[in-house]
Design an enzyme around this catalytic site. Structure first.
Site, short mmCIF file in Angstrom:
data_model
loop_
_atom_site.label_atom_id
_atom_site.label_comp_id
_atom_site.label_asym_id
_atom_site.label_seq_id
_atom_site.Cartn_x
_atom_site.Cartn_y
_atom_site.Cartn_z
N ASP A 1 0.82 -1.23 0.00
CA ASP A 1 0.00 0.00 0.00
C ASP A 1 0.85 1.26 0.00
O ASP A 1 0.45 2.29 0.53
CB ASP A 1 -0.94 0.03 1.22
CG ASP A 1 -1.69 -1.27 1.39
OD1 ASP A 1 -2.28 -1.70 0.40
OD2 ASP A 1 -1.68 -1.85 2.49
N LYS B 1 2.21 2.29 -5.01
CA LYS B 1 2.89 1.81 -6.23
C LYS B 1 2.08 2.15 -7.47
O LYS B 1 2.63 2.42 -8.52
CB LYS B 1 3.08 0.29 -6.17
CG LYS B 1 4.01 -0.17 -5.07
CD LYS B 1 4.11 -1.67 -5.02
CE LYS B 1 2.83 -2.35 -4.58
NZ LYS B 1 2.42 -2.09 -3.20
N GLN C 1 1.75 -6.14 -3.68
CA GLN C 1 2.24 -6.33 -2.30
C GLN C 1 3.64 -5.72 -2.16
O GLN C 1 3.95 -4.77 -2.84
CB GLN C 1 2.20 -7.79 -1.86
CG GLN C 1 0.80 -8.37 -1.78
CD GLN C 1 0.33 -8.96 -3.07
OE1 GLN C 1 1.09 -9.58 -3.78
NE2 GLN C 1 -0.91 -8.77 -3.41
N GLY D 1 -4.36 -3.90 -4.47
CA GLY D 1 -5.32 -2.86 -4.76
C GLY D 1 -4.58 -1.57 -5.06
O GLY D 1 -4.01 -0.96 -4.18
N HIS D 2 -4.52 -1.22 -6.31
CA HIS D 2 -3.86 0.03 -6.67
C HIS D 2 -4.92 1.11 -6.85
O HIS D 2 -5.96 0.85 -7.45
CB HIS D 2 -3.12 -0.10 -7.99
CG HIS D 2 -1.96 -1.03 -7.92
ND1 HIS D 2 -1.13 -1.12 -6.83
CD2 HIS D 2 -1.48 -1.91 -8.81
CE1 HIS D 2 -0.20 -2.01 -7.08
NE2 HIS D 2 -0.38 -2.51 -8.25
P1 GDP Z 1 -0.49 0.54 -3.80
O1 GDP Z 1 -1.18 -0.76 -3.67
O2 GDP Z 1 0.94 0.47 -3.40
O3 GDP Z 1 -0.68 1.17 -5.15
O4 GDP Z 1 -1.13 1.54 -2.76
P2 GDP Z 1 -2.69 1.91 -2.56
O5 GDP Z 1 -3.25 2.38 -3.83
O6 GDP Z 1 -3.39 0.84 -1.83
O7 GDP Z 1 -2.54 3.09 -1.50
C1 GDP Z 1 -2.02 4.25 -1.79
C2 GDP Z 1 -3.05 5.30 -1.44
O8 GDP Z 1 -2.37 6.47 -1.18
C3 GDP Z 1 -4.00 5.62 -2.56
O9 GDP Z 1 -5.25 6.01 -2.03
C4 GDP Z 1 -3.33 6.78 -3.27
O10 GDP Z 1 -4.25 7.64 -3.95
C5 GDP Z 1 -2.71 7.48 -2.12
N1 GDP Z 1 -1.45 8.17 -2.40
C6 GDP Z 1 -0.47 7.81 -3.26
N2 GDP Z 1 0.56 8.68 -3.17
C7 GDP Z 1 0.20 9.61 -2.24
C8 GDP Z 1 0.85 10.74 -1.68
O11 GDP Z 1 1.96 11.10 -2.02
N3 GDP Z 1 0.16 11.43 -0.71
C9 GDP Z 1 -1.08 11.06 -0.29
N4 GDP Z 1 -1.67 11.77 0.66
N5 GDP Z 1 -1.70 9.99 -0.79
C10 GDP Z 1 -1.07 9.28 -1.74
#
Ligand code: GDP
Length: 450
Positions: free
Chosen positions: A13, A16, A248, A40-41
């Protein structure tokens, strides 16, 4: 050969999806190489939010090839739902290629996953109960059903029969234990048990129904099914950039993470070769994505975990709830012992630090620079022994915090001094440059460095 791998550097999370989306702008193909719909992206494009569980985030670009590699396990029902959802929003999915060798998550995998977790009770791993672990287990047992099997009804039926056979016993036992499980399950689990096990024999487990249903899925997926390793080779050999997108994260790696509280695949950079069918020499760059703090979903050791005010700040300001499960994430300070381990394990060449904006408003920032074991020994390295890690307490370096909101920063000079110092400390400690910094969820809310 411009192969670039993006991996999670912590417990997942990290954001990515957004980093992949940004780097994808300069790539020709985006490939997922492991995991299933437990990932979940989230990507925010012009204020519109997109959530992907299976389809590579690059799908939002009409001219890029998106690949679901052989190392992914996919639930065809979920994948088709995702395809339909994108089509409804006017996104063309014609460029989606699905490996004929990827394994399918079948209805019995989902059932066994839930039942396994409920049975473990307090020892449960905190899986997303999407059937991913049991699907990888069948792959290793040579009982898996692959995407290509959907295209031949006879083969499909034979394989489903063979795969179901050794599970009948477990599924029967489950029905006998149903009452017991109901009694023992906690409130949340009870609901899951009811939903997943029900009272009547599950029609999804009927051989005939399951075969028919899956033949239909095959018809719908057929235009996307391809020899995806070759798709990658052709792009790489023509000098085009291919991004391999991990789901992950490193500390959840089946072999190198905090076993058994890990995922059932290998999300580290090396796994891109196996999960996509490319050579190690095809990989030129490895980007690690880490939050400016740390979070973890589910059970397992987490040496920098915070339980009080600061943890709450991170949950609230960072909206730390799982994309797939909606569960509140555990939060803590950034763990540089673990990050340095992740850097070495993946051979990271660059870091992207996300969610720096979430730290604003905290007086003091801390980063873990070593652990102290239960016996008082100081540990500079991530311990390989589970019991040591479970008992490890983090020791911190304290750095000044900052108050300014970062959402509008677009260049390094816009960042407050303390934020820059924080980034420099992290980069120096782990020995990898930070090339991208996230200052908000929006696609434009980034600061590029160097
Ligand atoms: P992933 O699985 O690694 O892609 O991560 P997720 O999508 O589950 O979680 C990342 C969350 O953080 C999402 O809701 C993004 O919109 C948000 N996000 C990503 N980069 C940033 C950031 O720099 N700042 C903030 N506040 N939110 C972010």
């Amino acid at each position: 050969m411009p192969g670039l791998v993006i991996v999670g550097a912590q417990w997942g999370d990290e954001g990515k999806g957004k980093v992949t989306d940004l780097l994808a702008e300069r790539a020709d193909a985006i490939v997922r190489f492991q995991g299933g719909n437990n990932a979940g992206h989230t990507i925010v494009r012009e204020g519109e939010e997109f959530k992907f569980h299976l389809i590579p985030s690059g799908i939002l670009y009409p001219d890029k090839t998106c690949v679901i590699g052989n190392g992914v396990v996919l639930d065809p029902r979920i994948l088709l739902g995702e395809i339909d959802g994108l089509r409804r929003r006017g996104i063309d999915v014609g460029n989606l290629k699905i490996s004929a060798n990827a394994h399918l998550i079948m209805p019995y995998h989902v059932l066994l996953d839930t039942a396994g977790e409920v049975k473990l009770g307090k020892l449960s791993i905190g899986t997303t109960r999407r059937g991913i672990g049991p699907c990888y287990a069948d792959k290793a047992l040579r009982l898996g059903i692959r995407v290509q099997d959907l295209l031949d009804e006879k083969i499909l039926r034979t394989k489903i029969r063979a795969a179901l056979e050794p599970k009948q016993q477990a599924l029967r036992e489950l029905s006998v234990q149903r009452r017991k499980l109901r009694k023992e399950a906690g409130e949340g689990d009870r609901e899951a048990v009811e939903q997943e096990l029900g009272d009547a024999p599950d029609p999804r487990l009927d051989l005939h129904t399951m075969t028919e249903e899956h033949v239909n899925y095959g018809h719908r997926l057929e235009p996307h099914i391809a020899d995806t390793a070759r798709v990658c080779w052709e792009a790489l050999d023509a000098g085009r950039t291919v991004i391999f997108e991990g789901a992950q994260a490193t500390l959840l790696d089946l072999d190198h993470g905090t076993y058994p509280f890990v995922t059932s695949s290998n999300p580290i950079a090396g796994a891109a070769t196996v999960g996509a069918g490319i050579a190690p020499s095809d990989i030129e760059e490895v980007w690690g994505v880490a939050k400016a703090y740390a979070t973890r979903v589910g059970a397992g050791p987490f040496p920098t975990e915070l339980f009080e005010e600061v943890g709450r700040h991170m949950i609230d300001k960072g909206h730390e709830y799982g994309t797939t499960t909606g569960r509140e994430r555990r939060c803590g300070w950034m763990d540089l012992v673990a990050l340095r381990y992740a850097v070495r394990l993946n051979g990271m060449t660059s870091l992207a630090i996300t969610k720096l904006d979430v730290l604003s408003g905290l007086d003091k920032l801390r980063v873990a620079v070593r652990y102290r074991s239960r016996e008082g020994a100081l540990l500079d390295r991530f311990p390989y022994h589970q019991s040591i890690l479970h008992g490890a307490e983090a020791e911190y370096e304290e750095l000044p915090g900052f108050d300014a909101e970062l959402g509008k920063c677009r260049s390094e000079s816009d960042l407050p001094r303390a934020a820059r110092d924080y980034l420099d400390f992290v980069a120096d400690f782990v020995g990898v440059p930070i090339r991208l910094v996230g200052v908000g969820p929006g696609r434009e809310q980034v600061v590029w460095r160097d």
